[in-house]
Structures are given as structure tokens and as C-alpha cells.
Design an enzyme around this catalytic site. Structure first.
Site, short mmCIF file in Angstrom:
data_model
loop_
_atom_site.label_atom_id
_atom_site.label_comp_id
_atom_site.label_asym_id
_atom_site.label_seq_id
_atom_site.Cartn_x
_atom_site.Cartn_y
_atom_site.Cartn_z
N ASP A 30 0.83 -1.21 0.00
CA ASP A 30 0.00 0.00 0.00
C ASP A 30 0.86 1.26 0.00
O ASP A 30 1.97 1.26 0.54
CB ASP A 30 -0.92 -0.02 1.24
CG ASP A 30 -2.08 0.95 1.11
OD1 ASP A 30 -2.38 1.39 -0.02
OD2 ASP A 30 -2.69 1.26 2.14
N ASN A 78 -11.09 -2.52 -5.56
CA ASN A 78 -10.31 -1.55 -6.34
C ASN A 78 -10.96 -1.22 -7.69
O ASN A 78 -10.56 -0.26 -8.36
CB ASN A 78 -8.86 -2.02 -6.55
CG ASN A 78 -8.00 -1.97 -5.30
OD1 ASN A 78 -7.11 -2.78 -5.11
ND2 ASN A 78 -8.27 -1.00 -4.42
C1 IPE Z 1 -5.59 -2.84 -0.34
O1 IPE Z 1 -5.24 -1.50 -0.41
C2 IPE Z 1 -5.52 -3.48 -1.69
C3 IPE Z 1 -4.19 -3.61 -2.28
C4 IPE Z 1 -3.06 -3.31 -1.71
C5 IPE Z 1 -4.17 -4.16 -3.63
P1 IPE Z 1 -6.31 -0.33 -0.58
O2 IPE Z 1 -5.53 0.93 -0.68
O3 IPE Z 1 -7.24 -0.64 -1.67
O4 IPE Z 1 -7.10 -0.40 0.80
P2 IPE Z 1 -7.95 0.72 1.56
O5 IPE Z 1 -8.95 1.27 0.59
O6 IPE Z 1 -6.99 1.77 2.01
O7 IPE Z 1 -8.56 0.01 2.73
C1 IPE Z 2 -1.55 0.26 -3.35
O1 IPE Z 2 -1.39 1.63 -3.43
C2 IPE Z 2 -1.83 -0.37 -4.69
C3 IPE Z 2 -3.24 -0.74 -4.90
C4 IPE Z 2 -4.17 -0.68 -3.99
C5 IPE Z 2 -3.60 -1.23 -6.20
P1 IPE Z 2 -2.60 2.64 -3.41
O2 IPE Z 2 -2.97 2.97 -4.80
O3 IPE Z 2 -3.71 2.15 -2.56
O4 IPE Z 2 -1.90 3.88 -2.72
P2 IPE Z 2 -2.54 4.91 -1.69
O5 IPE Z 2 -3.13 4.12 -0.58
O6 IPE Z 2 -3.57 5.69 -2.45
O7 IPE Z 2 -1.39 5.75 -1.25
MG MG Z 3 -4.14 2.34 -0.60
#
Ligand code: IPE
Ligand code: IPE
Ligand code: MG
Length: 259
Positions: A30, A78
Site C-alpha cells: 500500500d 479496487n
Molecule cells: C488494499 O489496499 C488493496 C491492495 C493493496 C491491492 P487499498 O488501498 O485498496 O485499501 P484501503 O482502501 O486503504 O482500505
Molecule cells: C496500493 O497503493 C496499490 C493498490 C491498492 C492497487 P494505493 O494505490 O492504494 O496507494 P494509496 O493508498 O492511495 O497511497
Molecule cells: Mg491504498
């Protein structure tokens, strides 16, 4: 030498060298978006940098004693992101598998994509199937990429699959126990994660490995995923190894005084 007791088995249930079972690390990768935002870059560049972090981390994992790694690449939630970002993430999975599969195959890595196949485009599915079939006989390391994965969806799909087997007369409801149920999950056959790492400072599970996380140790690291590498994984494992996994029992040190 300590006497052999039933409880002693508990202490060796941790994955890793002592247990004879591979150490399984699962990572919620993340922070890609925030990494990009801090640099005034579009989010997609954060995801691209995240793929490089994944390559570094996978490359360094075996030397740190890891035998199974599960990484969260795209959740069933997502899909709610802007279409351009969703399509970039689909493209990155495809590009990663295409560029790295030869090397992973040579290194003895078995690659498995866990999650729902429905909803994925035909070209993405073709690359997934090729990556899995090319590496299906490998056993040096298991890399599971959770993609279009949600813990609740996976449990619901497993329940449906079992119910369908009952309807076909191939299974009996009375026989269902935890071990039989697990065989219908997309992680079937892999050991449960010993440790779940989440980067970026967020402290939640976000629908990852809900069944499998039952006794995983949770490690939260305050580093954005694109900055991650083997040194951070090593730190997470040091933290994991300092934990006392009790599985509902009592601490190993307390066995002698338990009476
Ligand atoms: C979890 O991260 C999913 C992945 C790392 C692929 P998200 O960024 O989607 O989770 P939330 O929305 O912060 O809970
Ligand atoms: C994790 O990074 C990757 C996925 C969830 C696909 P994010 O895209 O969630 O990054 P933040 O949480 O917005 O920083
Ligand atoms: Mg995230």
C-alpha cells in the site's frame, strides 16, 4: 534438552527453518498513490514504481528464509477507482508476468494468481494462464499474486463451490469441516500466512486473506510501497520472529510453571 510435550509443538508451528514448513509472508502493498502525490506525479507512476519494489522484494525474499509470498495487487474493491487507474493496474500485472516469468521459471518459482477470474480481460487471463502453466512444476518458492481478490468473495465462492458439489451428489454437508472447506479457497494447498505485512502506515486488513489470517502475526510498516525492498522485509521478519505465537495456548516459557 527440553522434554517433548504437546505444547512444544505449538512453538514450532511458526513457519521457517525450525518447523520444516516454509515461512509464508503476505504483503498488502500500500501507498503507491501517496508516494506519487508527494512527488507531484500521477498515481499511475506510483504503481509503476510499486512494480519495481515488488521485483526487488521477491528477489530478496528467499535469502531471508521466506518460502511462500502472497502479495495483494488488486482487490475486488479496487474496481471503484477511476477507469484509467484500473486499466493501468491490469496492464501492470500483464507486463510484470510477461517480463519476469522466464526468470521466475528458471529460478524455480511457482507463480499462482489468486482471486476471481471473472471480470478480467481475455489478454490478462491468457498471460495469467501461461505464467501458471509455465511454473506449475516448480517448488523452490511459491509466489501468489492476489489479483481481483477479496477475502469475502473468496469465502463466498468457496461456499458456493462446496454447495454445488453437494448438489451434484459428490459431497455431503455433514462432512464439511475446516480442512475440507479450505480446499475450495483460491489459496488451497498453500500454508496459511505466518505474517501479514502492510506498508504505508495504514493498520487494517482491507479484505485480504480473511480466512487464512486467523493466526497470522500483523506487522505494520511506515514505508510507502514504492520505497520497499529486502531491507524492509528483513526488518518485518525480525519483528515477526520476536513475537510469541500462542495459538490460544500459553506461552512456551510458562509451560514449566503451569503445573
Ligand atoms: C488494499 O489496499 C488493496 C491492495 C493493496 C491491492 P487499498 O488501498 O485498496 O485499501 P484501503 O482502501 O486503504 O482500505
Ligand atoms: C496500493 O497503493 C496499490 C493498490 C491498492 C492497487 P494505493 O494505490 O492504494 O496507494 P494509496 O493508498 O492511495 O497511497
Ligand atoms: Mg491504498
Amino acid at each position: 534438552m527440553a522434554p517433548t510435550t504437546g505444547l512444544q509443538d505449538v512453538s514450532t508451528r511458526a513457519g521457517g527453518a525450525k518447523s520444516g514448513r516454509p515461512l509464508h509472508v503476505a504483503i498488502i502493498m500500500d501507498g503507491n498513490g501517496r508516494w506519487a502525490k508527494r512527488r507531484n506525479l500521477p498515481r499511475v507512476l506510483g504503481h509503476r514504481a510499486g512494480v519495481n519494489a515488488l521485483k526487488r522484494t521477491v528477489e530478496g525474499a528467499a535469502a531471508l528464509g521466506v518460502g511462500v509470498m502472497t502479495v495483494f495487487g488488486f482487490s475486488t474493491e479496487n474496481w471503484s477507482r477511476p477507469p484509467q487507474e484500473v486499466s493501468e493496474l491490469m496492464g501492470l500485472l500483464k507486463a510484470y508476468l510477461e517480463s519476469d516469468i522466464d526468470r521466475l521459471a528458471r529460478e524455480g518459482v511457482k507463480v499462482r494468481i489468486i482471486g476471481r477470474r471473472t471480470g478480467l480481460a481475455a489478454d490478462v487471463l491468457a498471460v495469467i494462464e501461461r505464467a501458471e502453466s509455465r511454473t506449475s512444476h516448480n517448488d523452490a518458492f511459491l509466489l501468489q499474486v492476489a489479483f481481483n481478490y477479496g477475502g469475502r468473495a473468496d469465502i463466498a465462492d468457496a461456499a458456493r463451490a462446496f454447495a454445488e458439489a453437494v448438489e451434484r451428489g459428490e459431497a455431503r454437508a455433514a462432512d464439511l469441516d475446516e480442512a475440507l472447506f479450505e480446499r475450495h479457497l483460491s489459496t488451497a494447498g498453500a500454508p496459511a500466512p505466518d505474517v501479514i505485512v502492510r506498508t504505508s502506515g495504514e493498520q487494517r486488513i482491507s479484505n485480504f486473506l480473511l480466512w487464512e489470517c486467523a493466526y497470522a502475526e500483523l506487522v505494520y510498516q511506515d514505508v510507502l510501497w514504492p520505497d520497499y525492498g529486502p531491507e524492509h522485509l528483513a526488518a518485518a521478519l525480525t519483528e515477526y520472529r520476536s513475537r510469541d505465537r500462542r495459538y490460544g495456548g500459553i506461552a512456551v516459557d510458562d509451560v514449566a510453571v503451569a503445573g
